[in-house]
Design an enzyme around this catalytic site. Sequence first.
Site, PDB file in Angstrom:
ATOM      1  N   HIS A  87     -85.348  53.994 -10.751  1.00 46.08           N
ATOM      2  CA  HIS A  87     -87.084  52.956 -11.051  1.00 46.08           C
ATOM      3  C   HIS A  87     -87.417  51.777  -9.340  1.00 46.08           C
ATOM      4  O   HIS A  87     -88.483  53.175  -8.818  1.00 46.08           O
ATOM      5  CB  HIS A  87     -87.372  51.608 -11.887  1.00 46.08           C
ATOM      6  CG  HIS A  87     -88.094  51.924 -13.289  1.00 46.08           C
ATOM      7  ND1 HIS A  87     -88.681  52.998 -13.346  1.00 46.08           N
ATOM      8  CD2 HIS A  87     -87.540  51.375 -14.636  1.00 46.08           C
ATOM      9  CE1 HIS A  87     -88.600  53.229 -15.047  1.00 46.08           C
ATOM     10  NE2 HIS A  87     -87.721  51.910 -15.820  1.00 46.08           N
ATOM     11  N   HIS A  94     -80.617  53.438 -14.804  1.00 45.25           N
ATOM     12  CA  HIS A  94     -81.477  53.865 -15.568  1.00 45.25           C
ATOM     13  C   HIS A  94     -82.980  52.525 -14.290  1.00 45.25           C
ATOM     14  O   HIS A  94     -84.013  53.062 -13.548  1.00 45.25           O
ATOM     15  CB  HIS A  94     -82.244  52.994 -16.800  1.00 45.25           C
ATOM     16  CG  HIS A  94     -83.530  53.039 -17.263  1.00 45.25           C
ATOM     17  ND1 HIS A  94     -83.893  53.565 -17.815  1.00 45.25           N
ATOM     18  CD2 HIS A  94     -84.123  52.117 -17.044  1.00 45.25           C
ATOM     19  CE1 HIS A  94     -84.765  53.671 -17.931  1.00 45.25           C
ATOM     20  NE2 HIS A  94     -85.595  52.433 -17.543  1.00 45.25           N
ATOM     21  N   GLU A  95     -82.758  51.339 -13.843  1.00 42.98           N
ATOM     22  CA  GLU A  95     -82.798  50.536 -13.120  1.00 42.98           C
ATOM     23  C   GLU A  95     -83.003  51.170 -11.648  1.00 42.98           C
ATOM     24  O   GLU A  95     -84.030  50.197 -10.908  1.00 42.98           O
ATOM     25  CB  GLU A  95     -82.593  48.769 -12.915  1.00 42.98           C
ATOM     26  CG  GLU A  95     -83.144  48.523 -15.084  1.00 42.98           C
ATOM     27  CD  GLU A  95     -84.641  48.624 -15.233  1.00 42.98           C
ATOM     28  OE1 GLU A  95     -85.070  48.555 -15.121  1.00 42.98           O
ATOM     29  OE2 GLU A  95     -84.946  48.205 -16.182  1.00 42.98           O
TER      30      GLU A  95
END
Length: 225
Positions: free
Chosen positions: A32, A28-29
């Site tokens: 980003h 997820h990170e």
Amino acid sequence: MDSANFFRFPIEEWPFVLLSLAIGLSVHEFAHAYTAWKFGDPTAKDRGRVTLNPMAHLDIFGTILIFIAGFGWAKPVPVNRSYFKKPRMMSIFVSLAGPVSNLLIVFIGLFLFYLLDYLGAIENLSTGSITALVTFFKYLISLNITLFLFNLIPLPPLDGYRIIEDLAPQPIRAKMSQYEHWGAFIFLLLVFIPPLSRVTIVPLFSLSDHILLLFGNIIGSIFGM
């Protein structure tokens, strides 16, 4: 208090929970950071966040809270939107990248489980190995669909809020910024006050069944099931 009742997951299943969280939060990170980097912002990359190494992303307290309350967080990815050619549009894509990556993990997890079953690989395993495999996929899929839906909640600092913020006209954006500091407090009210959670959080997370059904039907049709 019985420790078994204090924690959100059975203690004996913690290794599977931790591994699933490490995968889900790190991807997820990373999504980003990678998306922001590709759009011209080197901030996250310069801080070592364009990586799948969980140690670069996991927040100790946020991870512990997941075991206790069922929700938590990783270290936020720093984004400097002034590097973007189209700040609002590109910021929306950066915000979406995280939740979409979790949804992709859900699909891949289901696909791999169906594939192993289709190839007959599961039935050849020992009982203990089957239990471990099923438990791992259970948490990989359930926790990542939770991360997907959780991050779409339109409260700061979650991705859903950032997406709405970038879509809103400037006057509304200015009003929203005045109340950002209330975001965490409002979220806790929604989670821990049953009448509020029943009309907000519960309906949102009920979408997980529909997503799993859709993915299951797609993958099942691929394997002729």
